[in-house]
Design a protein around this motif. Sequence first.
Motif, short mmCIF file in Angstrom:
data_model
loop_
_atom_site.label_atom_id
_atom_site.label_comp_id
_atom_site.label_asym_id
_atom_site.label_seq_id
_atom_site.Cartn_x
_atom_site.Cartn_y
_atom_site.Cartn_z
N ALA A 70 0.64 -1.29 0.04
CA ALA A 70 -0.02 0.06 0.01
C ALA A 70 0.91 1.32 0.06
CB ALA A 70 -0.75 0.16 1.22
N GLU A 71 2.10 1.27 0.49
CA GLU A 71 3.00 2.37 0.77
C GLU A 71 3.59 2.67 -0.31
OE1 GLU A 71 4.09 2.40 5.66
OE2 GLU A 71 5.20 1.35 4.10
N MET A 72 4.09 1.38 -1.23
CA MET A 72 4.47 1.67 -2.55
C MET A 72 3.49 2.39 -3.44
SD MET A 72 5.65 -1.30 -5.21
CE MET A 72 3.95 -1.32 -5.75
N ALA A 73 2.38 1.71 -3.44
CA ALA A 73 1.29 2.22 -4.44
C ALA A 73 1.04 3.67 -4.04
CB ALA A 73 -0.04 1.87 -4.00
N THR A 74 0.95 4.26 -2.94
CA THR A 74 1.13 5.75 -2.49
C THR A 74 2.25 6.48 -3.24
OG1 THR A 74 -0.38 5.44 -0.83
CG2 THR A 74 0.85 7.58 -0.89
N ALA A 75 3.23 5.90 -2.79
CA ALA A 75 4.54 6.40 -3.29
C ALA A 75 4.77 6.68 -4.85
CB ALA A 75 5.75 5.51 -2.69
N MET A 76 4.06 5.84 -5.40
CA MET A 76 4.19 5.70 -6.96
C MET A 76 3.21 6.70 -7.52
SD MET A 76 6.10 3.50 -8.72
CE MET A 76 7.00 1.85 -8.57
N ARG A 77 2.10 7.01 -6.72
CA ARG A 77 1.01 7.92 -7.23
C ARG A 77 1.52 9.24 -6.76
NH1 ARG A 77 -2.70 4.27 -4.78
NH2 ARG A 77 -2.82 6.04 -2.93
N ASP A 78 2.45 9.44 -5.79
CA ASP A 78 2.95 10.74 -5.44
C ASP A 78 4.26 10.97 -6.15
OD1 ASP A 78 0.79 11.34 -3.64
OD2 ASP A 78 1.67 10.50 -1.82
N ASN A 79 4.69 10.12 -7.06
CA ASN A 79 5.99 10.27 -7.81
C ASN A 79 7.31 10.44 -6.71
OD1 ASN A 79 7.41 10.41 -10.13
ND2 ASN A 79 7.30 12.74 -10.33
N ALA A 80 7.11 9.71 -5.59
CA ALA A 80 8.17 9.85 -4.80
C ALA A 80 9.25 8.86 -4.76
CB ALA A 80 7.60 9.62 -3.05
N VAL A 81 8.93 7.77 -5.63
CA VAL A 81 9.90 6.73 -5.86
C VAL A 81 9.97 6.67 -7.32
CG1 VAL A 81 10.09 5.59 -3.65
CG2 VAL A 81 8.46 4.89 -5.54
N TYR A 82 11.08 6.27 -8.14
CA TYR A 82 11.06 6.22 -9.30
C TYR A 82 10.90 4.56 -9.44
CZ TYR A 82 13.39 10.47 -9.80
OH TYR A 82 13.41 11.96 -9.59
N GLY A 83 10.78 3.63 -8.59
CA GLY A 83 10.65 2.33 -8.95
C GLY A 83 10.70 1.30 -7.80
N ALA A 84 10.48 0.26 -7.73
CA ALA A 84 10.27 -0.54 -6.61
C ALA A 84 10.86 -2.12 -7.14
CB ALA A 84 8.89 -0.80 -6.17
N VAL A 85 11.36 -3.00 -6.08
CA VAL A 85 11.73 -4.32 -6.20
C VAL A 85 10.58 -4.93 -5.48
CG1 VAL A 85 13.26 -6.21 -5.75
CG2 VAL A 85 14.00 -3.89 -6.55
#
Length: 402
Positions: A70-85
């Motif tokens: 859930a935190e990753m999904a929010t970070a993606m929507r907020d453009n806070a991370v460029y990607g994820a493993v």
Amino acid sequence: MIILLSLALPACYLSGITDPQANVRRLPVALVAGPQREGGALDGTARSVADAVRTGTDQEKIRIIAMSPAEMATAMRDNAVYGAVVIPEDFDHALAGLVTATPGTVPARPVVSIVTNAGAGNLAAGLVNGAMSPVLAAVQHSVAERLGVFADPYRALVLREPFAVRTVPDRVLPPRSGSGLTPFYLALVTILIGFIGASTIHPAVDAAIGFAPSEVGPFTTRRRYRPASRTTTLLAKLAVLLAVAPIAAALLNLTAARVIGVPMDHPLVMWLLLTSAITAVGIGALSVFAVFGSPGALVNTFFFVAMSLATGPSVPTEALPAWLRACTSITAMPPILDGVRAVLFFDGRGAAGLTDGWTHIAVGATVGLALGLTTTWWYDRNPRLSRHPAEAEATAGALLRR
């Protein structure tokens, strides 16, 4: 000045794009490892993989941030991370199935995903994939060695690659998004409209008060001079800018959305943002003209065009050389691009760059206005810097008589 520009422009244009992989510093990437099923001999393998990703990544280049799905999904929507493993929740269970599979069966391997932020652009996705793929390849080898303890020789040969690695975007961008580059070109056009508009307003107002001639092709006209202070002249130019900026932004918005077909879910927000950006750039450019006079054209070209193209239009800020990364806080492109990208790709979310864009645009306009008005006020109070021909002649005569 031309010689200086010949040195500065290549340095600005080429420094940022030549080798972004070597310049990467602390690029934020999420690590998602959900809770695993327990009760098997391979329990803890997923946790070991996550630990290996952390320790195997160059911490100077990639900033690994542990997150829940859930935190990753929010970070993606907020453009806070460029990607994820992303390590799936059934990772340990799937590995155990590979080891204990009955002969003749081909059980599915677990899949570790490198999820890229589609809205951040293709180059950012390439940086994430280029940094994390070698790390996961090394982890594959170490996991294969561990599984060899539990498997027969034949299956140990099959398990040389015990899990698959795939790269996928977090979502599919809408059609006509230019592979993620549409925000850059829209931001660039906005800056050019503000810059070129100011470059047009500046001589037009000077010609209107008779301070400078007006030339159209071979025809030259000059109106009778109307004395006006530098401050008054600057205010007149700013008034023209404020009148035309909303119209220019509306036409730009209309052309992009209706004529070209750029998907735009928040046209009003975009219009307000573009109007503010054109106004801020125009205020800055007119103030530079007020401070430097004719050389202001070169200063504006360097600052609003060269530096804007150099500071992160397609390269993430974290992948710029240190000196360009430092310039992103003062140049026009990053906040405008972040705001436009947030409106087009991130549902107009403030946390995705829109709030930061508004803030920097407002600060830039305020600083530009203060610079222009303070300088013209000081010029007006100094007789030696008079803009009026008669006053300049009288001052020169007085100086000669001394």
